[in-house]
Scaffold this motif. Structure first.
Motif: not given
Length: 779
Positions: A429-430, A433, A436
């Motif tokens: 998840e980290w 992000r 992105e």
């Protein structure tokens, strides 16, 4: 003489017959005809005949000459003496036998007399017993009266105790209420002994029907036992507190338990009768109550918060309680119980077992990674450390290593895997992000960030490596296996991250494509460093807090493959842009205008130089790769343009002009890439020079040798490529072409290791069918 010889033979042949068969009387050897006695003993007659025959045979052999008769007297005397000796020995033997028989007969006579005397005595005794039978019946009645008297005497003795049973019950109950446990237990034992003695007597006499009456009369004993046991187990349940404040009550309970254990052991040894309620087994009950008390006090509490600070507080409370209570057991409780109780070992094992079960219940819940890490750290590091079971006040009496693992290795491995999965999800998840955000930064219309040397740079690699390294370092604080699992996960996620870092890039642009930021093609190169500079977290010793390059400084194969794939994708995007700008120039190759000396290659060099200036924003390892791939692209596209059959040399002069143009173009392109920093040995443009030699060869008959050298240097060239080159010359006959192609078929060349293919990427147009007209006319 014959009679003497026969007698001699009979004496020699029949000593055993005489011993066995002759009656105990005088033995006389006679030569008269057989008597009726001889008829009874046929063996004697047979032996005598044999003896006579043997004697006659011997005599006829000895005295068959007249001169031998002179020694007849000598033989007669000798045999007479021998016969006399034998007869005397026979007589002595028979005499000794007769004496033995006489002695035996005398002994038998005496035995008969003694037997007759004994029979007379036994008859007298029998008559005496018959006279006393009536008197025995009178004694039996007396015995029954005596047994009844004994029973009545016993009953009279216990009557006072029996009458005071209910009074004793009330007094014992008062003692129990006043916590005078030893006195109450003494009276209870007295009542139980009285009851058990009565029941035992009834059991021995077979009066089982009367046992129910006795049990009902002593029914109050059951209530007293239950009341005493309730107080005892209450004392045992608060033993940790009592041994600190007032150990007398606890010691009293232990003494009562030991009394009961001795009574149980004594009754179990006498297996004839076991009173009701026995064995009580209060020592085992003591262990059971103590274990239940420990478990209920700390491990069956109200459900606590399994995540966040709640779990940490709960584990801290358990740590404090276990250490303090084991200290109380070691310093105080051990002195209050017999040594064979092994109370410290029992309590330690109880805490260990109950704690393990409690932690397993917690691990069954859906915990976050912080809670899983906290549990693993507490179980594997904290629990055996000096802060808990290895506390200085507990060792050496408490040895946690002898108790086995707190939780099974399978559960530890399962928990580690859960932790790694939680960390993996968080890292994924980290990373997503972060990627992105990074992608937006690189695709802004502003120029990307550069370092002091003018290279595109990004903080993303450092951030990613630091984050992965921190997770590996944290895992190293627990176990090597957990560290290895996190390390493998980090490599997998880093590999996936490299793949995701090029996924957002757009597909191959087309002439109508919108404007693309200048930095976009260089995004992968700035996002992740080149392989030589790429840091990979290494699995180091737990004592080391640094995270350095991978073991032995090598990048794992899977990660290297991901890096190579990413570089190829980035390189492909840049080369597609370059090829798109160079394509108009390649469309003009080869042509008459090109032969006349146009500025076609100069324009190509300008485009290449402009792109390489953009390459300068990439660090050297990647820059060299881009330069090599660009040079290979230029060379392969140049060769592809030559093989499109757009032009055929019509004359020797045109062929010479063609070769001169090839030499100038290849030299100019080679010098350009040399000036950009690419060594000649790394360039693929040498194939253009080798191709030029094929076209410049003046004697077509030598083409087979020249082609052999060409395919040796470039083994990926095919028959179609060579045929196209021979057509480009314009002066090669079908026979020469056939010889060249046959020579190629007879000398196939394997691809050497490390060879960079160039011709295998070039497609040659299919030959036109011989019966087909030109395309324009066919259309």
């Amino acid at each position: 003489m014959n009679q003497a010889i026969i007698c001699l033979l009979v004496s020699r042949k029949l000593p055993q017959a005489v011993t066995n068969y002759l009656a105990p009387s005088t033995v006389k050897l006679k030569t008269q005809p057989p008597s009726p006695r001889n008829e009874e003993w046929p063996e004697v007659e047979k032996a005598e005949k044999l003896a006579r025959g043997a004697a006659l045979k011997w005599a006829s052999g000895v005295f068959y000459r007249p001169e031998k008769l002179e020694g007849l007297g000598h033989y007669r005397n000798r045999e007479t003496q021998r016969n006399s000796s034998i007869q005397s020995r026979l007589k002595s033997t028979v005499q000794s036998y007769l004496e033995g028989v006489s002695t035996g007969l005398e002994q038998l006579r005496l035995a008969v007399q003694e037997v007759q005397s004994v029979c007379q005595d036994m008859g007298a005794a029998r008559w005496a017993l018959l006279d006393c039978a009536d008197r025995f019946q009178d004694l039996q009645q007396m015995r029954a009266l005596m047994a009844e008297h004994v029973q009545l005497a016993s009953v009279v003795q216990v009557l006072p105790q029996l009458f005071s049973v209910h009074e004793v019950f009330s007094h014992t109950l008062q003692l129990l209420h006043g916590q005078q446990l030893l006195e109450a237990h003494a009276e209870l034992m007295m009542m139980e002994h009285l009851r058990d003695d009565i029941l035992s007597q009834l059991h021995l006499r077979g009066l089982s029907s009367a046992q129910a009456t006795v049990l009902s009369y002593f029914s109050g004993l059951q209530e007293l036992n239950e009341s005493l046991a309730k107080q005892l187990w209450g004392i045992v349940g608060s033993s940790l507190k009592l041994v600190q404040e007032d150990p007398v009550l606890f010691v009293t309970a232990i003494r009562i338990i030991e009394r009961e254990e001795k009574i149980d052991d004594t009754l179990l040894l006498d297996a004839t009768f076991l009173p009701p309620g026995r064995p009580k087994g209060w020592r085992q009950k003591f262990y059971h109550v103590l274990q239940e008390t420990i478990t209920a006090a700390h491990f069956n509490a109200i459900r606590m918060d399994a995540e966040g600070p709640g779990l940490a507080k709960h584990l801290a409370a358990l740590q404090k309680a276990i250490v303090s209570e084991l200290q109380v057991v070691k310093d105080l409780m051990v002195q209050c119980v017999p040594a064979h109780y092994n109370i410290l070992s029992v309590c330690t094992a109880t805490y260990h077992r109950a704690l393990g079960s409690h932690l397993q219940d917690i691990l069954r819940e859906d915990l976050d990674k912080q809670s899983l890490f906290l549990l693993l750290e507490w179980v594997l590091r904290m629990y055996p450390s000096p802060e808990v079971m290895g506390h200085p006040d507990l060792i050496p009496e408490v040895d946690v290593s002898s108790l086995g693992p707190l939780i099974s290795p399978e559960l530890v491995d399962q928990t580690e895997r859960k932790y790694v999965e939680k960390v993996k999800a968080s890292v994924l998840e980290w990373m997503q992000r972060t990627l992105e955000v990074e992608f937006k930064e690189w695709f802004r219309e502003e120029e990307p960030e550069m370092d002091h040397q003018g290279f595109f740079q990004s903080a993303l690699p450092v951030i990613v490596m630091q984050m992965l390294s921190e997770n590996i370092q944290v895992a190293s604080l627990i176990t090597d296996s957990l560290q290895q699992k996190v390390y493998n996960m980090a490599l997998e996620e880093l590999e996936a991250f490299l793949g995701r870092s090029v996924e957002p890039l757009p597909p191959l642009p087309n002439p109508c494509r919108p404007w693309v930021p200048t930095a976009q093609p260089f995004y992968p190169w700035g996002c992740v460093p080149a392989p030589e500079d790429h840091q990979v977290p290494e699995l180091v010793a737990p004592s080391t807090s640094m995270v350095v390059l991978s073991p032995r400084g090598e990048v794992p194969a899977s990660l290297q493959a991901a890096l190579d794939k990413m570089q190829k994708k980035a390189c492909q995007l840049l080369l597609e842009e370059l090829l798109l700008d160079l394509q108009p120039f390649y469309m003009q190759l080869p042509s008459r205008k090109w032969l006349s000396g146009s500025q076609l290659v100069n324009s190509m060099c300008e485009v290449i130089d402009r792109y390489t200036k953009d390459f300068s924003h990439v660090r050297k390892p990647a820059f060299t790769l881009l330069l090599m791939e660009s040079e290979l692209l230029v060379a392969s596209q140049y060769l592809r343009a030559l093989m499109q059959k757009k032009m055929v040399c019509k004359s020797k002069e045109e062929r010479g002009q063609f070769c001169e143009r090839l030499l100038q173009d290849a030299t100019q392109l080679r010098e350009l890439f040399c000036s950009l920093g690419l060594d000649r040995r790394q360039q693929s443009l040498e194939a253009v020079f080798a191709l030029r030699e094929l076209i410049c060869l003046k004697d077509p008959a030598l083409l087979s040798l020249e082609v052999l050298g060409f395919i040796t240097k470039y083994p990926d060239v095919s028959d179609e490529h060579i045929s196209t080159l021979l057509e480009l010359r314009g002066d090669v006959s079908k026979d020469v072409r056939h010889v060249v192609l046959e020579m190629m078929a007879q000398n196939p060349q394997p691809l050497p290791e490390g060879y960079r293919p160039i011709f295998s990427t070039i497609l040659v147009p299919a030959p036109e069918l011989p019966f087909c007209l030109r395309k324009a006319k066919c259309a």
